[in-house]
Design an enzyme around this catalytic site. Structure first.
Site, mmCIF file in Angstrom:
data_model
loop_
_atom_site.group_PDB
_atom_site.id
_atom_site.type_symbol
_atom_site.label_atom_id
_atom_site.label_comp_id
_atom_site.label_asym_id
_atom_site.label_seq_id
_atom_site.Cartn_x
_atom_site.Cartn_y
_atom_site.Cartn_z
ATOM 1 N N CYS A 73 53.749 44.814 36.011
ATOM 2 C CA CYS A 73 55.265 43.534 35.484
ATOM 3 C C CYS A 73 56.040 44.699 34.918
ATOM 4 C CB CYS A 73 55.057 42.484 34.526
ATOM 5 S SG CYS A 73 54.532 43.455 32.649
ATOM 6 N N ALA A 74 57.215 44.688 35.066
ATOM 7 C CA ALA A 74 58.113 45.941 34.638
ATOM 8 C C ALA A 74 57.462 46.861 33.599
ATOM 9 C CB ALA A 74 59.191 45.460 34.357
#
Length: 375
Positions: A73-74
């Site tokens: 994910c980020a």
């Protein structure tokens, strides 16, 4: 059930070694399509994490059981949550420590070769951004070329090998990432070199990087060729190190050539770019090993993870060096260009010393892929 973290360094090793890895990327589709972790034998599934909040049962059949699985994910948090849900379903998965932000900032040093009179040259591969920087080491002295803002790795590396950083170079005013050159020079007392044609608006002192200069690092000569062409800029400058290595900045890459539009001067500079690539570089020895400041696609990596190739081979293989018609060349580098780098104007201003964003702002400015090339 606790899940384990996989570091960016471990993922980089899988890229270099061409290992298999399956990535479940839980960012939004647009973010994934724009920029993802790339590997020759990587598989992918992109499902935004909010679509998995009620359970991961529907995707279990899409996740292989015979490969390492990494959830991405980020920033890390969402991937931990999804990895834990998959683990509860009996899958053995990891999450990317620090998320794509950490991936963007990882640098991996790779030895390029030994120098003739002792010493070495190293390439620092910023795998998630496609940025390449260099350290030339000779007789206890070191020079750094095109450093990133992640200055600690260069300082620590020099300390580990017992070298004093005496010179820092930027081949041009960068537009896709924030340079660490000035900070390294201030920290170490090294001389900071910048092409004067790129430095007309800078707010700090520098040494002018001009053609004909020879800078000595220990027993090694760095010969400077002022190739005034746009990799991004009118001041783009190349170096020949130890009569063996051509550091081409953003003029010439392994599989592509530099884009001339990031200062809004593409039409004005395209002739300079052609002049440098088709005339001035032709005057150099084809035996030189080209070491660019960026790579564009994962296929440009060699077996050891380095990005380097003989200049003669590039004259034979690089499409951008083999366009006989000048109008066709102009069309290539001025039309149908890839998207411009994120926040490139702010990055240019930062590198001029005009603005001083904090660390988190700098990190956000740099998020995204390499967009320095046309091919």
């Amino acid at each position: 059930m606790a899940v384990k973290a996989m570091t960016s360094k471990e993922v980089t090793r899988k890229v270099f070694d061409k290992e298999a890895l399956f990535i479940l990327d839980v960012r939004n589709e647009a973010d994934f399509q724009d920029w993802k972790i790339e590997g020759e034998n990587f598989g992918y599934l992109n499902i935004p994490y909010f679509e998995l909040l009620d359970g991961v049962e529907e995707i279990l059949g899409s996740i292989p059981s015979d490969k390492d699985v990494l959830v991405v994910c980020a920033k890390e948090g969402s991937s931990i949550m999804i990895a834990e849900m998959l683990s509860e379903q009996g899958l053995n998965v990891s999450y990317l420590q620090g998320g794509m932000k950490a991936w963007s900032e990882h640098l991996e040093p790779v030895k390029i070769g030994d120098l003739r009179d002792g010493g070495e040259i190293y390439q620092f591969v910023r795998i998630g951004k496609g940025c390449l920087s260099y350290m030339v080491i000779s007789n206890g002295e070191a020079a750094i070329i095109d450093s990133t803002r992640l200055t600690a790795i260069y300082l620590d590396f020099a300390k580990e090998i017992g070298a004093t950083i005496t010179h820092v170079f930027d081949t041009h005013l960068h537009a896709d990432h924030i340079s660490g050159g000035r900070i390294i020079a201030e920290t170490t007392g090294a001389t900071y070199w910048l092409p004067p044609k790129d430095a007309t608006e800078v707010t700090f002192e520098y040494s002018p990087l001009e053609g004909g200069n020879t800078v000595t690092i220990g027993n090694t000569a760095i010969d400077i060729h002022a190739l005034y062409s746009p990799g991004h800029t009118i001041g783009s400058t190349s170096f020949v190190v130890d009569s063996s290595y051509l550091l081409s900045g953003d003029i010439l890459f392994i599989d592509s050539i530099g884009r001339p539009d990031l200062a809004g001067m593409a039409e004005d500079w395209v002739a300079d770019l052609r002049e440098s690539l088709y005339t001035r570089y032709r005057e150099l020895s084809e035996e030189l090993i080209v070491l660019p400041a960026h790579f564009m696609i994962i296929e440009e990596l060699n077996e050891d993870g380095s990005v380097a190739k003989n200049l003669g081979a590039l004259f034979a293989e690089n499409h951008g060096l083999n366009i006989e018609d000048e109008n066709e060349f102009r069309k290539l580098v001025t039309e149908n260009l890839p998207p411009q780098p994120n926040a490139y104007q702010e990055i240019r201003q930062t590198n001029m010393g005009k603005i001083t964003p904090n660390e988190e702002e700098q990190r956000e400015m740099e998020i995204g892929p390499n967009r320095c090339a046309v091919r």
